[in-house]
Structures are given as C-alpha cells and as structure tokens.
Design a protein around this motif. Structure first.
Motif: not given
Length: 527
Positions: A37-41
C-alpha cells in the motif's frame, strides 16, 4: 557516490505524474506478486510488485507530484526493508488493532444509510458459514476447509489491511488476523443490522480495539513528552468527570460518539498522535468526507464539532504543551447542512393513533408501554427505557416518574433530570397495574429497546413513511403542547430541554408538581 533518488515521471499521454521504480535486484523474486500500500495524496493505493513498481500520483502539478512521490517512495523502501528482514510476527495488540480498523471502516461506511435488515442478516449468515467451513455445501467442514473458507471470505480485506501498513507478516500472524477480522466484521454487521432497524443507540463505538503501532515504533517514554492521542484525551476526560462525591460523569452516548468521530479522523490522518493535528489536516479530512458523500453534511458538521471538543479537552488537560496557542480545529469552518423539515420527523395524528392502538395488543413490555409513555411526555426513549418501579411516585392525587442519572444509567444533560407528570390516559390504560406487578430494583424495559420499537412500527403497524419510530413522539408532543396551550416553561421542563435562561438552575422543588400535573392534563387524549 550514492544512488540518486528517483523522481516523478510524467506520463506523456495523460500529463499525470507517476512513480516508476525498479525493484532492487536482490528482491525481484521475493517481491514479485506481493501487494504493497502506497500513500497517494489522501488515499492509500495497493500496488502489485513485478520487476518494477508503478503507480499514478494523481496530479499534473509538479510540486505536488514531488511531495506525493516522496511519501510513496518512503513507504515503498520501508516495504523493501521489511522483505529483507523477513516476515514479522504480529503481537495480539497489533492483530486486534488491524481488526479494529476493518470494524471502524464498515461501521462508518454504512452509518448514514445502512440499507435493509435482510442485507446484514445475510452478511452474518455468510460470515457464519465461512467460519464453519460451509461456504460450499458439498465440502467436508473440517479444519482445512474452515481455513480455506475464512481466507475466501475475508482474505482480500486482510491483504489490504496488511499492504496498507507496508507489512510482511508470517503465516500464523495472517491466520490470527483473519480470525480476528472475522469476529470484528460480525460485530460491525450486528451494529449495522441494528441501525437498519432504526436503532442507533449502540452507535458502533467500542473500546475493544487499540490503535495500530508498527513493529518497532512503540513509545517507551512517559511524562510530558509522551504521545497524546484523541483516545487518551477522552479517557482522561471520562476519568476527571467521574471524580468527586457528586460527579455526573461523561454521558455514555456522547462518549461513544466522540470515540467514533475521533477514530474516523485518526484513520484519515494515519496517526494517533494528536499533537500533529493541523488546521489543514482537519480541513482535508472534512473535505474528504464531503467528497466521498457517504455521510450527510450535517453528520460531517457533527464529526468536526466532536474532534474540536476532544482537542479542547486535551488543551485543558495539558495547557502548557498540547496546542498551547490555539485549537487547530477551530480554524475550520463547518459545512453548510440542510435540515430535514420538522414534519418529516413527526408522527401524524393518524400514524400516532395506529401505533398506540397496536401497542395495546402487544405482549412485549417495550412495544406495549414505551410508545404510550413517549407519546404523553415527549421523552427520549432511552430515558424512559431506564426507568424502574421505584422511579414512579404519587404526589397528592397525581402520579409522576423521576428521570435521573443512576449507576449504569446516564442522562443527556443537567436539564434532562426531571419529574414528569403521568397523563390520566396512561392511568386509564393500566400503567399503574403494570407497575404493581413489577419488581423493585429491576428495569421495566430492556436495554436499547429501539430495535424492538422499530420492528413494531415498520413491520407490525406498517408505518412506511421514514419518521423516526421513537423520536417522532418528541416532535409530536411539542406540537400537541402548543395546540393545547401548555406553558412554554412546563413544556421545556417535561421534555428535558433547557430554556437558556437562569431559571433552568432554580426551583424544581415539590412545589411545582401540582402545576405540572395541571399542564399535562391540558393535552387531549389520542382516543
């Protein structure tokens, strides 16, 4: 010479920036097929690793792309480090924390519109079948089949929870998370089932689940520098209000609401450290709630107010160190909210008569007497549901009952404590005979009776209009008082509302009882 940090890459077709990074050579085979899981905004995007990792940053603005890229790349390198270190064993607390996030998400997502009761009954049946290994009726429900069915039912959700934390966990930890998430989603489904029937008394908040702390991030220090969470602030406020001989305590429903709303903010912020709260972060949370449209503007406004109150408590608890300059939530203007017309919240006289007539034939104490007591008092159903035989008393020729805080029984506020006159219609209906058969020290009605009443009103009486089954009496009573010429002071007192004047703090002795009885008798009977 060190390795250069990758930079955002602009997609020539869409002009949207992306993160594109090759997986380190020593991890290619280990990482292949793994989800991270990668944070984007404001969101977390789940990405499957191959020879490279690629994800859209969702922006055409170069500076914003750099900010988002840095956060996503940091999470990715943390995931790679976890792969190199090998699978982690989660503690029991971390396992319950992950399950708690699933629980909170399912409760919050359906809070405003839970759907039908049949929907949640079906969810509970399928959950039960999965845990029993009976998703496939032809399979033998042994331990192997149970684990297979639980994985099939809850596995994708668990994978998402683990990926969003950048974790690599061992097989036993995954099984533990699966079982705990299964229990948590049963809890959430039960809460949503109650809400589907109009029962919001449970709200959905629970103290079972702790906040998640990544392995190796737990705070070891105490004292002034220790982390302050919104949960710890609520706990401290609850403790403070319980002190002293005449303590009133924190209202249970208010506490549940504050915990639920605080959990929503904490999940959005991805941190339980309340010291890092900023006005911008709160505004982003509010706008995210509004953009998703899962809850009404009115609910978002209430959620914002809850978090502002909790932060203010924290400032009062630690004035020298916790947001000492100002409350950061106060800088966020609440959204505009359109209220439902009062007529939508009020029983019509025809509906009221149908419900009361039907209640006469009920053998369930909740549905037999609570509608009648609410109809002739405008009381909140939880206030009436907490009554015992000893709360009823006679003064002169008139009967009254005492609404008050007791152990395991709270009231909404100081104005809610009152002595309510019993309308003669209730006497004629047989209320005193019912009380004579009741035992002292025992509740007359069950806890959280709203679900019984909702089923009765919707299913038995067939009231199809979306009037609140219990609260609709409160609105109708106000209108009937106006029509009958009941004084404003008597109406406010009987319904437990404050007038906003100093009179709320004075009087209320036995001297007022005859006048209250006289005022309640002005109300016309429904039949």
């Amino acid at each position: 010479m060190g390795l250069l940090m990758p930079t955002p890459v602009r997609n020539p077709k869409t002009s949207i920036y992306e993160l594109r990074v090759r997986v380190p050579a020593d991890l290619v085979e280990i990482a292949r097929g793994k989800v991270v899981g990668l944070p984007v905004g404001d969101s977390v995007r789940q990405v499957t690793s191959g020879d490279a990792v690629k994800v859209s940053l969702g922006t055409r603005e170069p500076n914003e792309a750099k900010t988002r890229h840095a956060a996503a790349y940091a999470a990715l390198t943390s995931f790679w480090a976890a792969l190199r270190n090998g699978p982690t064993a989660l503690s029991q607390k971390q396992t319950f924390a992950l399950a708690g996030e699933a629980y909170a998400a399912f409760v919050a997502a359906f809070d405003e519109n839970p759907g039908s009761a049949e929907r949640w009954q079906r969810v509970l049946r399928v959950n039960s079948a999965a845990r029993a290994g009976k998703l496939n009726p032809l399979a033998i429900p042994d331990q192997r089949q149970r684990l297979k069915d639980i994985e099939a039912r809850f596995g994708d959700l668990v994978s998402g929870l683990i990926a969003n934390k950048g974790l690599v966990i061992d097989d036993q930890s995954r099984r533990n998370v699966l079982m705990t998430v299964a229990d948590a989603l049963d809890r959430a489904a039960a809460i949503n089932l109650a809400k589907a029937g109009g029962d919001y008394s449970g709200a959905g908040t629970t103290a079972v689940y702790p906040a998640f702390e990544k392995p190796g991030t737990r705070s070891t220090g105490g004292g002034a520098a220790s982390k302050i969470s919104l949960v710890s602030i609520i706990d401290e406020e609850k403790r403070r209000r319980s002190l002293g001989k005449d303590a009133v305590g924190l209202n249970a429903k208010t506490e549940q609401k504050f915990r639920r709303h605080s959990a929503s903010f904490t999940a959005f912020a991805d941190s339980d450290d309340a010291a890092v709260i900023t006005t911008k972060l709160v505004r982003d949370w509010m706008e995210d709630l509004l953009a998703k449209g899962r809850v009404s503007n009115r609910t978002v406004k209430d959620m914002l107010s809850s978090v502002r109150t909790v932060v203010q408590w924290g400032r009062e608890h630690r004035p020298d160190e916790f947001h000492p300059v100002a409350n950061p939530v106060s800088g966020v203007a609440p959204p505009e909210a359109r209220s439902r017309p009062s007529s939508d919240l009020t029983y019509t006289l025809e509906e009221a008569r149908r419900v009361l007539a039907g209640a006469r034939n009920s053998t369930n104490h909740n549905t037999r007497w609570l509608p009648w007591l609410c109809a002739y008092s405008g009381a909140r159903v939880e206030e009436i549901a907490g009554l015992r035989r000893e709360d009823f008393f006679k003064s002169g020729d008139d009967w009254f009952y005492h609404v008050r805080a007791k152990p395991n029984r709270s009231i909404k506020n100081i104005n809610s404590e009152r002595r309510v006159p019993v309308h003669p219609a209730l006497i004629d209906e047989g209320l005193i005979d019912f009380l004579d058969r009741a035992k002292l020290g025992v509740r007359l009605f069950t806890r959280s009776p709203s679900q019984d009443i909702s089923r009765f009103v919707r299913g038995t009486i067939k009231i199809e209009r979306n009037v609140p089954p219990s609260h609709g009496w409160r609105h109708l009573f106000e209108d009937l008082c106006t029509a009958a010429g009941v004084s404003d002071d008597a109406r406010a007192y009987i319904t437990g509302r404050g007038t906003g004047t100093s009179r709320d703090r004075y009087g209320r002795s036995d001297a007022m009882l005859p006048g209250l009885a006289r005022e309640i008798k002005k109300l016309k009977r429904f039949f």
